[in-house]
Design an enzyme around this catalytic site. Structure first.
Site, PDB file in Angstrom:
ATOM      1  N   ARG A   1       0.799  -1.224   0.000  1.00 52.02           N
ATOM      2  CA  ARG A   1       0.000   0.000   0.000  1.00 52.02           C
ATOM      3  C   ARG A   1       0.841   1.289   0.000  1.00 52.02           C
ATOM      4  O   ARG A   1       1.894   1.372   0.580  1.00 52.02           O
ATOM      5  CB  ARG A   1      -0.911   0.000   1.219  1.00 52.02           C
ATOM      6  CG  ARG A   1      -0.147  -0.003   2.545  1.00 52.02           C
ATOM      7  CD  ARG A   1      -0.214   1.319   3.260  1.00 52.02           C
ATOM      8  NE  ARG A   1       0.817   1.361   4.294  1.00 52.02           N
ATOM      9  CZ  ARG A   1       0.814   2.211   5.281  1.00 52.02           C
ATOM     10  NH1 ARG A   1      -0.147   3.077   5.384  1.00 52.02           N
ATOM     11  NH2 ARG A   1       1.779   2.197   6.161  1.00 52.02           N
TER      12      ARG A   1
ATOM     13  N   ASP B   1      -8.261   3.741  -2.213  1.00 57.98           N
ATOM     14  CA  ASP B   1      -7.992   3.691  -0.786  1.00 57.98           C
ATOM     15  C   ASP B   1      -9.005   2.746  -0.169  1.00 57.98           C
ATOM     16  O   ASP B   1     -10.044   2.466  -0.777  1.00 57.98           O
ATOM     17  CB  ASP B   1      -8.092   5.084  -0.144  1.00 57.98           C
ATOM     18  CG  ASP B   1      -7.484   5.081   1.252  1.00 57.98           C
ATOM     19  OD1 ASP B   1      -6.251   5.135   1.360  1.00 57.98           O
ATOM     20  OD2 ASP B   1      -8.235   4.980   2.242  1.00 57.98           O
TER      21      ASP B   1
HETATM   22  O1  CP3 Z   1       0.482   1.814  -3.151  1.00 56.80           O
HETATM   23  C1  CP3 Z   1      -0.547   2.398  -3.475  1.00 56.80           C
HETATM   24  O2  CP3 Z   1      -0.576   3.624  -3.702  1.00 56.80           O
HETATM   25  C2  CP3 Z   1      -1.811   1.552  -3.663  1.00 56.80           C
HETATM   26  C3  CP3 Z   1      -3.078   2.172  -3.271  1.00 56.80           C
HETATM   27  C4  CP3 Z   1      -3.422   2.258  -1.785  1.00 56.80           C
HETATM   28  C5  CP3 Z   1      -3.617   3.484  -1.062  1.00 56.80           C
HETATM   29  N1  CP3 Z   1      -4.113   3.180   0.173  1.00 56.80           N
HETATM   30  C6  CP3 Z   1      -3.376   4.834  -1.589  1.00 56.80           C
HETATM   31  C7  CP3 Z   1      -3.059   5.920  -0.629  1.00 56.80           C
HETATM   32  C8  CP3 Z   1      -3.756   1.223  -0.925  1.00 56.80           C
HETATM   33  C9  CP3 Z   1      -3.668  -0.273  -1.180  1.00 56.80           C
HETATM   34  C10 CP3 Z   1      -4.197   1.824   0.321  1.00 56.80           C
HETATM   35  C11 CP3 Z   1      -4.720   1.030   1.456  1.00 56.80           C
HETATM   36  C12 CP3 Z   1      -4.909   1.666   2.765  1.00 56.80           C
HETATM   37  N2  CP3 Z   1      -5.301   2.940   3.067  1.00 56.80           N
HETATM   38  C13 CP3 Z   1      -4.819   0.952   3.985  1.00 56.80           C
HETATM   39  C14 CP3 Z   1      -4.530  -0.521   4.113  1.00 56.80           C
HETATM   40  C15 CP3 Z   1      -3.108  -0.836   4.010  1.00 56.80           C
HETATM   41  C16 CP3 Z   1      -2.300  -0.390   5.201  1.00 56.80           C
HETATM   42  O3  CP3 Z   1      -1.593   0.585   5.078  1.00 56.80           O
HETATM   43  O4  CP3 Z   1      -2.378  -1.051   6.229  1.00 56.80           O
HETATM   44  C17 CP3 Z   1      -5.082   1.865   5.038  1.00 56.80           C
HETATM   45  C18 CP3 Z   1      -5.052   1.570   6.517  1.00 56.80           C
HETATM   46  C19 CP3 Z   1      -5.402   3.094   4.433  1.00 56.80           C
HETATM   47  C20 CP3 Z   1      -5.806   4.368   5.101  1.00 56.80           C
HETATM   48  C21 CP3 Z   1      -4.895   5.457   4.722  1.00 56.80           C
HETATM   49  N3  CP3 Z   1      -5.009   6.191   3.561  1.00 56.80           N
HETATM   50  C22 CP3 Z   1      -3.705   5.895   5.391  1.00 56.80           C
HETATM   51  C23 CP3 Z   1      -3.186   5.333   6.689  1.00 56.80           C
HETATM   52  C24 CP3 Z   1      -3.125   6.907   4.586  1.00 56.80           C
HETATM   53  C25 CP3 Z   1      -1.817   7.606   4.815  1.00 56.80           C
HETATM   54  C26 CP3 Z   1      -1.947   8.994   5.339  1.00 56.80           C
HETATM   55  C27 CP3 Z   1      -0.597   9.688   5.262  1.00 56.80           C
HETATM   56  O5  CP3 Z   1      -0.497  10.666   4.496  1.00 56.80           O
HETATM   57  O6  CP3 Z   1       0.333   9.249   5.956  1.00 56.80           O
HETATM   58  C28 CP3 Z   1      -3.964   7.066   3.447  1.00 56.80           C
HETATM   59  C29 CP3 Z   1      -3.743   7.985   2.313  1.00 56.80           C
HETATM   60  C30 CP3 Z   1      -3.204   7.334   1.080  1.00 56.80           C
HETATM   61  N4  CP3 Z   1      -3.788   6.262   0.484  1.00 56.80           N
HETATM   62  C31 CP3 Z   1      -2.054   7.740   0.315  1.00 56.80           C
HETATM   63  C32 CP3 Z   1      -1.978   6.866  -0.770  1.00 56.80           C
HETATM   64  C33 CP3 Z   1      -0.991   6.919  -1.905  1.00 56.80           C
HETATM   65  C34 CP3 Z   1      -1.102   8.896   0.605  1.00 56.80           C
HETATM   66  C35 CP3 Z   1      -1.733  10.240   0.669  1.00 56.80           C
HETATM   67  C36 CP3 Z   1      -1.851  11.061  -0.580  1.00 56.80           C
HETATM   68  O7  CP3 Z   1      -1.322  10.807  -1.668  1.00 56.80           O
HETATM   69  O8  CP3 Z   1      -2.531  12.080  -0.442  1.00 56.80           O
END
Ligand code: CP3
Length: 315
Positions: A2, A51
């Site tokens: 992810r 997401d």
């Molecule tokens: O690698 C990839 O980009 C694949 C797509 C993907 C995203 N989120 C894109 C994302 C996947 C598979 C996820 C899953 C996801 N999202 C999970 C399960 C996997 C894990 O990490 O345990 C969870 C818990 C989430 C919830 C979530 N969304 C979090 C914890 C965050 C990070 C917040 C941060 O900025 O630290 C997100 C945002 C997110 N989802 C980003 C991406 C590329 C980054 C933020 C952005 O680009 O604005």
């Protein structure tokens, strides 16, 4: 794994111009960012860009992805009345995701896999109930234990939404579905069996494709998670790969290099990867991966080198 894209300048360049859910809901943009890490690192599979909160956007719940924090819900769901207001969307409402899958499938070689995914009902519910990322998930557990019927009603709605969503992803060309139960390690094995497993099993059972069942902090839950489903069981970095695998001997496993190792010099990364490969010992059914997501400040060059090293060592 992810959020791999976060470490790539080419991903950040797109995100400077477009909001997260605009990227995810525009098939061409979604396909582009999905393919970026595959093109750069030459890995064996593309993880679709979305997401775990993507399907929740169709459930009438306001969700924002706050940078550096994660999903934030304006009005947390904590009562029966809150749950009753949640709607179960038609899977067709997520058509842009399926269109992006078609584009990615068409762009990849036949031997490269498209991995669709979905959040597990428990982990998504935890964001809805807490309202924001939380370590302890106290409100989630209170609802689950004090009001099991309200909890079940919420998980029923999430599972109903997710079953259609994963089936449609497979229909569109996803080769496998990964279920992310990222925060499941906070519950006991007994709580898991009663308040989590039935709904995860429903979603995994609806995929009609190979499934990967992932969680973190799960040393006490591996058997229970395998019983709920998953052709592949994800192992995080806390458990030695061979020890974890011996607990789910009839499944494939995915894992489990500590993502923090990728912040270290190459010698340390290579030694870490070799240690994981040594524990897999060439046994078929190991998908090399990190134990959790790629950390945002990881040097992309290290990831490329790691992928090449694993491919070479595996051959
Ligand atoms: O690698 C990839 O980009 C694949 C797509 C993907 C995203 N989120 C894109 C994302 C996947 C598979 C996820 C899953 C996801 N999202 C999970 C399960 C996997 C894990 O990490 O345990 C969870 C818990 C989430 C919830 C979530 N969304 C979090 C914890 C965050 C990070 C917040 C941060 O900025 O630290 C997100 C945002 C997110 N989802 C980003 C991406 C590329 C980054 C933020 C952005 O680009 O604005």
């Amino acid at each position: 794994m992810r959020q791999a894209g976060r470490s790539l300048p080419e991903y950040r360049a797109i995100r400077e111009k477009h909001a997260f859910f605009d990227v995810a809901n525009t098939p061409e943009l979604c396909a582009t960012v999905t393919l970026q890490p595959v093109e750069r690192h030459d890995v064996d599979a593309a993880v679709m860009f979305a997401d775990i909160m993507t399907p929740v956007l169709g459930m009438g719940v306001g969700v924002e992805l706050v940078e550096g924090v994660g999903p934030v819900v304006a009005h947390p769901i904590r009562t029966r009345a809150d749950v009753d207001r949640v709607r179960v969307p038609d899977p067709e409402e997520f058509a842009p995701v399926y269109e992006a899958i078609r584009l990615v499938r068409a762009a990849l070689r036949a031997d490269q896999a498209v991995v669709g995914f979905c959040g597990a009902p428990f982990t998504v519910a935890s964001y809805l109930v807490e309202g924001r990322p939380s370590r302890e998930l106290n409100e989630t557990k209170r609802l689950m234990l004090a009001e099991p019927d309200t909890w079940a009603a919420l998980l029923d709605k999430l599972a109903a939404t997710f079953t259609g969503y994963v089936a449609a992803q497979v229909e569109a060309g996803a080769d496998a579905i990964q279920l992310f139960d990222s925060w499941i390690g906070t519950v006991s094995a007994e709580q898991y069996e009663r308040h989590v497993a039935p709904w995860s099993a429903r979603v995994l059972g609806a995929a009609h494709a190979p499934t990967i069942h992932f969680g973190t902090g799960t040393p006490h839950l591996l058997e229970a998670m395998a019983a709920a489903g998953g052709d592949v069981i994800g192992l995080d970095a806390r458990v030695p790969l061979d020890a974890g695998w011996s607990r789910v001997p009839d499944r494939a496993v995915q894992g489990n290099l500590d993502p923090a190792v990728l912040l270290c010099p190459w010698d340390v990364v290579r030694a870490g990867a070799d240690a994981v490969l040594a524990r897999a010992a060439g046994r078929p059914g190991h998908i090399f991966n990190l134990g959790h997501g790629v950390l945002p400040r990881t040097d992309p060059e290290i990831v490329t080198r790691l992928a090449a090293h694993v491919r070479e060592a595996g051959a």
